[in-house]
Scaffold this active site. Structure first.
Site: not given
Ligand code: ADP
Ligand code: MG
Length: 401
Positions: A38, A201, A358, A381
């Site tokens: 990063r 999921k 991720g 996110g």
């Protein structure tokens, strides 16, 4: 998402105090940064600022100190890594963000072309509250605001949102690259667009599925998420991971996709094992002949061919979620095969490919193709919220004025 954001090209950086919102929330162990990816990404922006004698004053959150000064979360720990990555000395500026007069003096006395790291913005509760008073104190430390932290852009915080409205503001080079790549993915893509969604999921990806069916021509559903759909359609998935209570939701998504003319591509066969572990004995099953004791851990060989064929028809691909339990070989097979196929089509100039998430980044790295896609987002996110079609406050704030 509009592309009406400003960039460094729109600002005069010469001799300016530039508040640079970075994502310095990097992994640290025993006081040392263990992955500087990063930091690496913001180096081009820092260099552009200091090249013209501007001061690059870095602003970032770090961990979750919950609005209090907590030395355990001091950004002083990342200063040596910032210096290493930029190849330039870097200084640290302590502050509790309640009173910034000391910080202001330190910035003013630093020579032109300095690289400075301000203390963790989350040491003050106003950060996460997007408090205009805190934003004002932050803004008082600079002449210009540059945001190079796409990964924090889904949060409306004082250092990502309120401050951008108080100073001339622009996207840094990393943010600019990310927004341009995302624009190619879903904003203004080369059609037809195919989306691949996998993972464990349905419940964590409802918003994403609902947005994609309105934006893409074809949606491939893989991973354990596909089991929920197969079950909803009346097929047996044996002992596979599946959210059987979401059958109605799955059927609604299928109906909405049909109405939006989005083709849904579900697996036609499966790689089945009887234990959830690496190298577990496995067999291929057609989905009409599933073993009630078995577990679907990957999409089968027929599905792989079908998905490759669909990708060959597409101009753009967006991907989130592995197609199987890729952490457990050989159940990484479909994900590897499809990832390599996407990389080859991209390399041949036939496909624009954008991926993120991720586990997806881990899976593409594992397949050896992370650098062969058009763009792989490590934003987590913020990338998922973008795929859900949600406005990103940190980006919207750069579009004003
Ligand atoms: P991302 O982090 O990229 O958004 P997810 O967290 O949604 O992706 O999904 C990744 C997880 O889904 C992985 O841990 C993977 O093992 C799991 N998964 C995918 N397919 C299956 C399957 N058939 N059975 C069990 N787990 C699966
Ligand atoms: Mg995940």
């Amino acid at each position: 998402m509009s592309t009406g954001f400003k960039t460094l090209d729109d600002l005069d950086l010469k001799g300016k105090n530039v508040l640079l919102r970075a994502d310095l929330n990097v992994p640290v162990a025993n006081g040392k940064v263990t992955d500087a990816t990063r930091i690496e990404r913001i180096v081009p922006t820092i260099r552009e600022i200091i090249k013209v004698d501007g001061k690059a004053i870095l602003l970032s959150h770090f961990g979750r100190p919950k609005g209090k000064v907590d030395p355990q979360y001091s950004l002083e720990a990342v200063v040596p890594a910032v210096a290493d990555e930029t190849g330039h000395p870097a200084g640290f500026i302590a502050t509790d963000w309640a009173d910034v007069s000391e910080a202001k003096r330190a910035i003013d006395s630093a020579p032109p072309g300095s690289v400075l790291v301000l203390e963790n913005t989350r040491f003050h509760p106003g950060e996460e509250a997007n408090d205009p008073e805190l934003a004002k104190r932050m803004a008082s430390l600079g002449d210009i605001y540059v945001n190079d932290a796409f990964s924090a852009a889904h949060r409306a915080h004082a250092s990502t949102e309120a401050i951008a409205r108080l100073l001339p503001a622009a996207a840094g080079r990393a943010m600019q690259a990310e927004l341009n790549a995302l624009e190619k993915g879903l904003g203004n893509p080369r059609r037809p667009v195919i989306a691949l969604v996998g993972g464990a999921k349905v419940s964590t990806k409802i918003g994403l599925l609902e947005n994609l069916i309105t934006k893409v021509e074809a949606l491939v559903i893989g991973g354990a998420m596909a089991n929920t759909f197969l079950h909803a359609m009346g097929m047996s998935v044996g002992k596979s991971l599946a959210e059987k209570d979401l059958a109605d939701l799955a059927n609604t998504i299928l109906e909405k996709a049909n109405a939006a003319r989005c083709a849904i591509i579900l697996p036609i066969d499966a790689t089945v094992a009887w234990h959830f572990e690496a190298n577990a004995p496995h067999r291929y099953y057609g989905l009409d002949a599933m073993d009630p004791e078995g577990m679907i851990l990957d999409v089968g060989p027929g599905s792989i061919e079908r998905i490759k064929g669909a990708i060959d028809e597409a101009g753009t691909l967006v991907w989130n979620g592995p197609l199987g339990a890729f952490e457990l070989p050989p159940f990484d097979h479909a994900t590897n095969e499809i990832a390599r196929h996407v990389a080859a089509r991209t390399k041949a100039g036939k496909l624009v490919s954008v991926a993120g998430g991720g586990d997806t980044v881990a899976a593409l790295t594992h397949a050896g193709v992370k650098n062969s896609f058009t763009y792989v987002s490590t934003a987590g996110g913020a990338f998922l919220e973008w795929m859900e079609g949600k406005p990103l406050p940190g980006v919207e704030a750069l579009e004003q004025g």
